[in-house]
Design a protein around this motif. Structure first.
Motif, short mmCIF file in Angstrom:
data_model
loop_
_atom_site.label_atom_id
_atom_site.label_comp_id
_atom_site.label_asym_id
_atom_site.label_seq_id
_atom_site.Cartn_x
_atom_site.Cartn_y
_atom_site.Cartn_z
N ILE A 175 0.94 4.37 3.36
CA ILE A 175 0.64 4.67 4.47
C ILE A 175 1.35 4.59 5.61
CG2 ILE A 175 -0.86 2.51 6.74
CD1 ILE A 175 -2.92 1.59 4.26
N LEU A 176 2.44 3.80 5.40
CA LEU A 176 3.74 3.83 6.48
C LEU A 176 4.01 5.58 6.36
CD1 LEU A 176 4.64 0.35 6.46
CD2 LEU A 176 3.40 1.31 7.64
N LEU A 227 14.11 2.42 10.24
CA LEU A 227 14.05 0.98 10.44
C LEU A 227 13.19 0.57 10.21
CD1 LEU A 227 15.59 -1.05 12.03
CD2 LEU A 227 14.15 -0.30 14.21
N HIS A 228 11.77 1.25 10.51
CA HIS A 228 10.23 0.83 9.78
C HIS A 228 10.05 0.62 8.47
CE1 HIS A 228 8.71 -0.52 13.97
NE2 HIS A 228 9.46 0.85 14.00
N LEU A 229 10.50 1.86 7.65
CA LEU A 229 10.24 1.61 6.21
C LEU A 229 11.15 1.34 5.60
CD1 LEU A 229 10.00 5.63 6.49
CD2 LEU A 229 7.73 3.88 6.04
N SER A 230 12.82 0.64 6.37
CA SER A 230 13.41 -0.17 5.24
C SER A 230 12.36 -1.65 4.78
CB SER A 230 14.65 0.24 5.82
OG SER A 230 15.46 0.64 6.26
N MET A 231 11.62 -2.13 6.07
CA MET A 231 11.98 -3.71 6.15
C MET A 231 11.17 -3.47 5.41
SD MET A 231 12.04 -4.48 9.98
CE MET A 231 11.25 -3.33 10.92
N TYR A 232 10.30 -2.47 4.48
CA TYR A 232 8.47 -2.78 3.23
C TYR A 232 8.70 -1.94 2.36
CZ TYR A 232 6.47 -4.23 7.98
OH TYR A 232 6.61 -4.84 8.87
N ARG A 233 10.15 -1.27 2.10
CA ARG A 233 10.58 -0.19 1.68
C ARG A 233 10.47 -1.13 -0.16
NH1 ARG A 233 14.03 2.86 3.13
NH2 ARG A 233 12.67 4.55 3.68
N LYS A 234 11.03 -2.40 -0.13
CA LYS A 234 11.69 -3.27 -1.29
C LYS A 234 10.38 -3.90 -1.71
CE LYS A 234 15.90 -1.99 -1.91
NZ LYS A 234 16.89 -3.30 -1.86
N LEU A 235 9.07 -3.38 -1.40
CA LEU A 235 8.18 -4.92 -1.17
C LEU A 235 7.27 -4.23 -2.61
CD1 LEU A 235 5.76 -5.10 1.66
CD2 LEU A 235 6.56 -6.64 0.71
#
Length: 233
Positions: free
Chosen positions: A165-166, A149-157
């Motif tokens: 880092i995450l 959940l937490h990684l998915s919000m940043y993966r498409k960056l």
């Protein structure tokens, strides 16, 4: 990148310069003897530099296959360095956790806006799967869902430094045993925040979603763990 653009990066080894110039993801490199001659260094020196590149996760070395260039990731180097620091002094994990929290906050809007509608709906699927695990008898810990959940919000960056880092944070989180925290009341509160945050994202209310992310981070001060400071969610 042309070699003259590397001229100020004198801290890089000759092999890392070479790899940055000629290496493409998935490519196999020439034999070490060829690289050694090209760089004008001994095979022994080249093997030492190759081992550093392997430890940094830049290449894969397989017997009878050779050296293959890997996609760039910050995580391998960060795990080695941060893991060493935590092994020396476990309070370093609290500092790394603070860094992760600041990175999530700083890139949250950008990360969520980079997600497609399907990506956003996948967050709800993760929440529902986690909540189903918590309702089981006996309950199951939804750690995989929590991490994803937490990684998915940043993966498409497509920012390897943010994601590195995450990802390193979650690997360290697991390595020191925090994935096995079993206070069900606490976990249900955490996932209630996750659920409301995802609903806010789906409703395009990103300010509310960010507020819930920050409040969720505040829950961490209430977490009690016998060996580690309680703010390490």
């Amino acid at each position: 990148m042309a070699s003259h653009e590397h001229q100020n990066l004198s801290f890089l080894s000759p092999f890392l310069h070479y790899l940055a110039e000629v290496g493409k993801e998935g490519d196999s490199l020439p034999p070490l003897t060829t690289i050694s001659e090209h760089l004008g260094i001994s095979l022994a020196s080249l093997r030492e530099q190759l081992e550093v590149a392997r430890a940094l996760g830049l290449v894969e070395v397989r017997p009878r296959v050779g050296v293959r260039v890997l996609p760039y990731s910050l995580k391998p180097a960060l795990l080695q360095s941060a893991g060493f620091a935590i092994q020396m002094d476990e309070t370093h994990f609290a500092q790394f956790s603070d860094l992760r929290k600041q990175v999530e906050a700083g890139f949250w809007y950008q990360g969520v806006l980079s997600m497609s509608p399907a990506d956003r709906h996948s967050l709800l699927s993760l929440v529902e799967r986690a909540e189903e695990k918590l309702r089981r008898n006996p309950p199951q810990l939804p750690h995989e869902e929590h991490r994803e959940l937490h990684l998915s919000m940043y993966r498409k960056l497509n920012n390897p430094f943010v994601l590195g880092i995450l990802e390193a944070y979650w690997d360290l989180y697991e390595a020191i045993g925090l994935a096995y925290y079993t206070d069900m009341n606490y976990l249900c509160r955490v996932w209630d925040y996750h659920h409301r945050m995802v609903e806010a994202i789906l409703n395009e209310n990103l300010d509310l979603g960010f507020q819930l992310l920050m409040e969720h981070a505040g829950l961490l001060t209430q977490r009690q763990h016998p060996d580690v400071a309680p703010r390490f969610e």
